[in-house]
Structures are given as structure tokens and as C-alpha cells.
Design a protein around this motif. Structure first.
Motif, mmCIF file in Angstrom:
data_model
loop_
_atom_site.group_PDB
_atom_site.id
_atom_site.type_symbol
_atom_site.label_atom_id
_atom_site.label_comp_id
_atom_site.label_asym_id
_atom_site.label_seq_id
_atom_site.Cartn_x
_atom_site.Cartn_y
_atom_site.Cartn_z
ATOM 1 N N ALA A 1 0.825 -1.208 0.000
ATOM 2 C CA ALA A 1 0.000 0.000 0.000
ATOM 3 C C ALA A 1 0.857 1.254 0.000
ATOM 4 O O ALA A 1 0.517 2.257 -0.650
ATOM 5 C CB ALA A 1 -0.940 -0.010 1.211
ATOM 6 N N SER A 2 1.984 1.212 0.712
ATOM 7 C CA SER A 2 2.893 2.368 0.736
ATOM 8 C C SER A 2 3.470 2.622 -0.651
ATOM 9 O O SER A 2 3.586 3.768 -1.091
ATOM 10 C CB SER A 2 4.028 2.126 1.741
ATOM 11 N N GLU A 3 3.849 1.530 -1.333
ATOM 12 C CA GLU A 3 4.369 1.680 -2.697
ATOM 13 C C GLU A 3 3.301 2.238 -3.623
ATOM 14 O O GLU A 3 3.579 3.101 -4.462
ATOM 15 C CB GLU A 3 4.861 0.324 -3.203
ATOM 16 N N LYS A 4 2.072 1.767 -3.455
ATOM 17 C CA LYS A 4 0.980 2.220 -4.314
ATOM 18 C C LYS A 4 0.726 3.715 -4.146
ATOM 19 O O LYS A 4 0.633 4.461 -5.123
ATOM 20 C CB LYS A 4 -0.285 1.415 -4.004
ATOM 21 N N ILE A 5 0.629 4.170 -2.902
ATOM 22 C CA ILE A 5 0.340 5.596 -2.705
ATOM 23 C C ILE A 5 1.580 6.440 -3.013
ATOM 24 O O ILE A 5 1.454 7.574 -3.492
ATOM 25 C CB ILE A 5 -0.209 5.880 -1.294
ATOM 26 N N MET B 1 6.209 10.246 -5.376
ATOM 27 C CA MET B 1 7.293 10.405 -4.412
ATOM 28 C C MET B 1 8.630 10.002 -5.044
ATOM 29 O O MET B 1 8.672 9.234 -6.015
ATOM 30 C CB MET B 1 7.023 9.561 -3.165
ATOM 31 N N ASP B 2 9.721 10.494 -4.468
ATOM 32 C CA ASP B 2 11.054 10.206 -4.993
ATOM 33 C C ASP B 2 11.713 9.011 -4.303
ATOM 34 O O ASP B 2 12.489 8.281 -4.917
ATOM 35 C CB ASP B 2 11.962 11.428 -4.811
ATOM 36 N N TYR B 3 11.424 8.846 -3.014
ATOM 37 C CA TYR B 3 12.044 7.786 -2.228
ATOM 38 C C TYR B 3 10.983 7.001 -1.463
ATOM 39 O O TYR B 3 9.991 7.561 -0.995
ATOM 40 C CB TYR B 3 13.022 8.362 -1.192
ATOM 41 N N LEU B 4 11.239 5.703 -1.315
ATOM 42 C CA LEU B 4 10.427 4.846 -0.462
ATOM 43 C C LEU B 4 11.353 4.225 0.578
ATOM 44 O O LEU B 4 12.263 3.459 0.234
ATOM 45 C CB LEU B 4 9.741 3.749 -1.281
ATOM 46 N N PHE C 1 8.522 0.000 -6.932
ATOM 47 C CA PHE C 1 8.701 1.446 -6.809
ATOM 48 C C PHE C 1 9.849 1.953 -7.673
ATOM 49 O O PHE C 1 9.693 2.924 -8.414
ATOM 50 C CB PHE C 1 8.919 1.837 -5.350
ATOM 51 N N VAL C 2 11.009 1.296 -7.589
ATOM 52 C CA VAL C 2 12.163 1.807 -8.346
ATOM 53 C C VAL C 2 11.972 1.627 -9.847
ATOM 54 O O VAL C 2 12.563 2.365 -10.652
ATOM 55 C CB VAL C 2 13.487 1.160 -7.876
ATOM 56 N N GLN C 3 11.158 0.656 -10.247
ATOM 57 C CA GLN C 3 10.909 0.450 -11.668
ATOM 58 C C GLN C 3 9.811 1.353 -12.220
ATOM 59 O O GLN C 3 9.676 1.482 -13.436
ATOM 60 C CB GLN C 3 10.528 -1.014 -11.929
ATOM 61 N N SER C 4 9.034 1.974 -11.332
ATOM 62 C CA SER C 4 7.870 2.746 -11.785
ATOM 63 C C SER C 4 8.233 4.086 -12.416
ATOM 64 O O SER C 4 7.461 4.634 -13.206
ATOM 65 C CB SER C 4 6.902 2.978 -10.611
ATOM 66 N N LYS C 5 9.413 4.618 -12.089
ATOM 67 C CA LYS C 5 9.828 5.896 -12.667
ATOM 68 C C LYS C 5 11.336 6.043 -12.529
ATOM 69 O O LYS C 5 11.905 5.668 -11.500
ATOM 70 C CB LYS C 5 9.113 7.062 -11.969
ATOM 71 N N VAL D 1 18.022 -0.652 -6.333
ATOM 72 C CA VAL D 1 18.111 0.258 -7.470
ATOM 73 C C VAL D 1 17.836 -0.514 -8.752
ATOM 74 O O VAL D 1 17.906 -1.742 -8.787
ATOM 75 C CB VAL D 1 19.510 0.912 -7.543
ATOM 76 N N THR D 2 17.528 0.215 -9.812
ATOM 77 C CA THR D 2 17.400 -0.430 -11.127
ATOM 78 C C THR D 2 18.776 -0.843 -11.599
ATOM 79 O O THR D 2 19.804 -0.363 -11.103
ATOM 80 C CB THR D 2 16.750 0.517 -12.146
ATOM 81 N N ASN D 3 18.828 -1.725 -12.585
ATOM 82 C CA ASN D 3 20.108 -2.283 -13.032
ATOM 83 C C ASN D 3 21.062 -1.225 -13.569
ATOM 84 O O ASN D 3 22.270 -1.353 -13.434
ATOM 85 C CB ASN D 3 19.852 -3.354 -14.088
#
Length: 313
Positions: free
Chosen positions: A212-216, A222-225, A278-282, A308-310
């Protein structure tokens, strides 16, 4: 400055309201450090132990006294949102005032829409409530209560944990954040509900607070989770002689360890999966998993596990 989503684990909040109050006073300090630096902060919290205890206490009361009605799980989640949010917002408010920072803090009762056909309803995996011995767990299973061993810490009741599709109050959170409020939202993953025409009805389930935190966090751009839990770092071979704590891992590495079954369902697995999403979403987004006690160091990159992303490694 950045927009930061912080997800506090329910298991890291103590085993009683008194213990929770003390722990949240400490948790408020690194959160306010971020606010003092000028970051926009939104906070979620878990409720696994707390909602389980509320539900059990009300069920026992109902069995003891037939005049006391049984209370559905959705209402228990709402109760946990209220009392944990009450403690959390007051702890943050006190720390802000100690530093002479003029900011309002508000906890928002939050509902999350799920799909009635989600396969999770056929396979409960989310641990809630207190820990039991193996003997106690077997007795509960004989009474029809599904139980699971939880990361070497004992046995806990499990309940369905459907995927969050939409945060009902996301626009309200955004409006409050834009007005400068520090918002506590999706407590315990939010109250799971289904849409039926114009009506919203609760469903017996517990949504994973990290999902839910990732979704919102995604909906609020947001920039960081930051996922803060009971351990300082994610580990592979957890609890074994060859246990290895992880510092910075890529999405590919995380997915490979998921395939190996390194992360238990209902505890570390949804945290890692939420971080990956989250990191893949943007582009440019980062996720960090660490402990409540080490939050200040994790926030500045001194500890914790960063996903992190690759191409960010």
C-alpha cells in the motif's frame, strides 16, 4: 528537496501501547530530521501485531459475554489506524515543536480498493497478531485458524493479503501534502474495501502495508520509499550460518533471490517486491529497507539495503 514515503513496520512498534509510545518518540527524530531539511514526508505504518491483538481481544470478549457483538476485521483495522496514528502524529508533533518547526501533522483513516477475485483470498499468507509456540499453533489450526511459522520467531495467524488497486483517499493525502501537512496514511496497509456501484464495503483481509505504501508513493509521485522494519538490512540465507546482509542490490539480483525463495512470504518478500515495483515505476526512484532504530543512518545511506534499477548501480 525530495518527496519521501516512509513505511514503519508494525513489528517495530512494540508489543503494548506504552512501549509503542516510547519507540515512536525515537522514530519521530529521524522523520523530523528529514522535515527539517525541507523534504515533504508522508508516513505509513504497519499494524500486524496490533490488529491481531485488537481482533483477538474483541473475539474473546464476545465469546465471554454474548451481549458484546463480534467486530469485523475491517473495523479492527480502522481502530488500529486510529490509535497508532494518534501516537505517531503526537510524537512527530512534539519533536517538531521541540525544534520550533511550525508544521501540522494529521492521521487519515484510509481505505484501499481490492479485487474480490484476488487469488490471495484462496491462499492466506499475511501473518498478524502475536507469536505462538508450535504446540499452541497446532491447537489453533485444529480449531480452523490458519497458522504459519514466521522467520524463526514463532507461529502467527495468517489472513488473506490482496493486492492494493487504488487508494480511496489519495487525493485527500495529496491536498494535505500540498498544504504543507505531514500526513500519516494507509495505516496497516489501509482498510481493504470493494467497490459495489457507488458503495464501498469492507472485506476480511489485511493489505500489506509495504504494498500500500508503494501504491500511494507512486500515486503521489514520491522520490524515495523507505521501508523501516525490525532488521537493519535485508539478508539472504536468513538465520543460517552463511547468512549474508545486503547493502546495494539491483532489481535483477533481488528477483533472482525471490526465485530462490530467499524472502519469506508475509514478511520480507512483500517489502522487497514493493521496493522493486517502486524503483521500476519511474526513472531515478530509490527504495531503502532498514530498521527503525537505524532510520537516521539509513536515510543518509550509511546503512540499510538500497534497491536500485540495473542501470543505477
Amino acid at each position: 528537496m525530495s518527496k519521501i514515503m516512509i513505511a514503519l513496520g508494525g513489528n517495530a512498534l512494540g508489543n503494548s501501547p506504552k512501549e509503542q509510545l516510547e519507540l515512536l518518540k525515537e522514530a519521530a527524530k529521524p522523520i523530523v530530521d528529514l522535515i527539517e531539511q525541507g523534504h515533504d514526508v508522508v508516513i505509513a505504518h504497519g499494524n500486524g501485531p496490533q490488529v491481531g491483538m485488537i481482533n483477538m481481544a474483541l473475539e474473546l470478549a464476545s465469546k465471554e459475554n454474548p451481549s458484546i457483538p463480534s467486530v469485523p476485521m475491517t473495523e479492527c483495522i480502522a481502530m488500529s489506524q486510529g490509535y497508532i496514528g494518534y501516537h505517531l502524529q503526537n510524537a512527530i508533533r512534539e519533536e517538531l515543536l521541540n525544534r520550533q518547526i511550525n508544521k501540522n501533522v494529521v492521521s487519515l483513516v484510509t481505505q484501499v480498493i481490492v479485487d474480490k477475485n484476488d487469488p490471495a483470498f484462496e491462499n492466506p499468507t499475511k501473518p498478524i497478531g502475536i507469536f505462538y509456540s508450535e504446540k499452541e499453533a497446532k491447537q489453533m489450526q485444529e480449531n480452523g485458524i490458519p497458522m504459519v511459522e514466521d522467520s524463526g520467531r514463532g507461529y502467527r495467524q495468517v489472513i488473506a493479503s490482496p493486492t492494493p488497486l487504488k487508494i480511496v483517499e489519495a487525493d485527500s493525502v495529496r491536498a494535505l501534502m500540498n498544504q504543507g501537512y505531514v500526513v500519516v496514511t494507509v495505516g496497516g496497509g489501509g482498510i481493504p474495501v470493494m467497490e459495489e456501484g457507488d458503495a464501498i464495503t469492507g472485506v476480511k483481509a489485511v493489505i500489506d502495508k509495504d504494498s500500500a505504501s508503494e501504491k500511494i508513493a507512486d500515486e503521489l509521485d514520491m522520490d524515495y520509499l523507505f521501508i523501516l522494519t525490525a532488521v537493519e538490512k535485508v539478508a539472504i540465507n536468513f538465520g543460517k550460518p552463511n547468512q549474508q546482509e545486503l547493502d546495494v542490490i539491483t532489481v535483477d539480483e533481488a528477483n533472482a533471490w525471490i526465485e530462490e525463495g530467499q524472502f519469506p512470504p508475509g514478511s520480507m518478500l512483500p517489502k522487497v517486491q514493493s521496493a522493486i515495483r517502486f524503483v521500476q515505476s519511474k526513472k531515478g526512484r530509490k527504495a531503502v529497507i532498514s530498521s527503525l532504530e537505524k532510520a537516521k543512518d539509513a536515510i543518509i545511506g550509511k546503512t540499510g539495503t538500497t534497491i536500485v534499477t540495473n542501470n543505477q548501480q
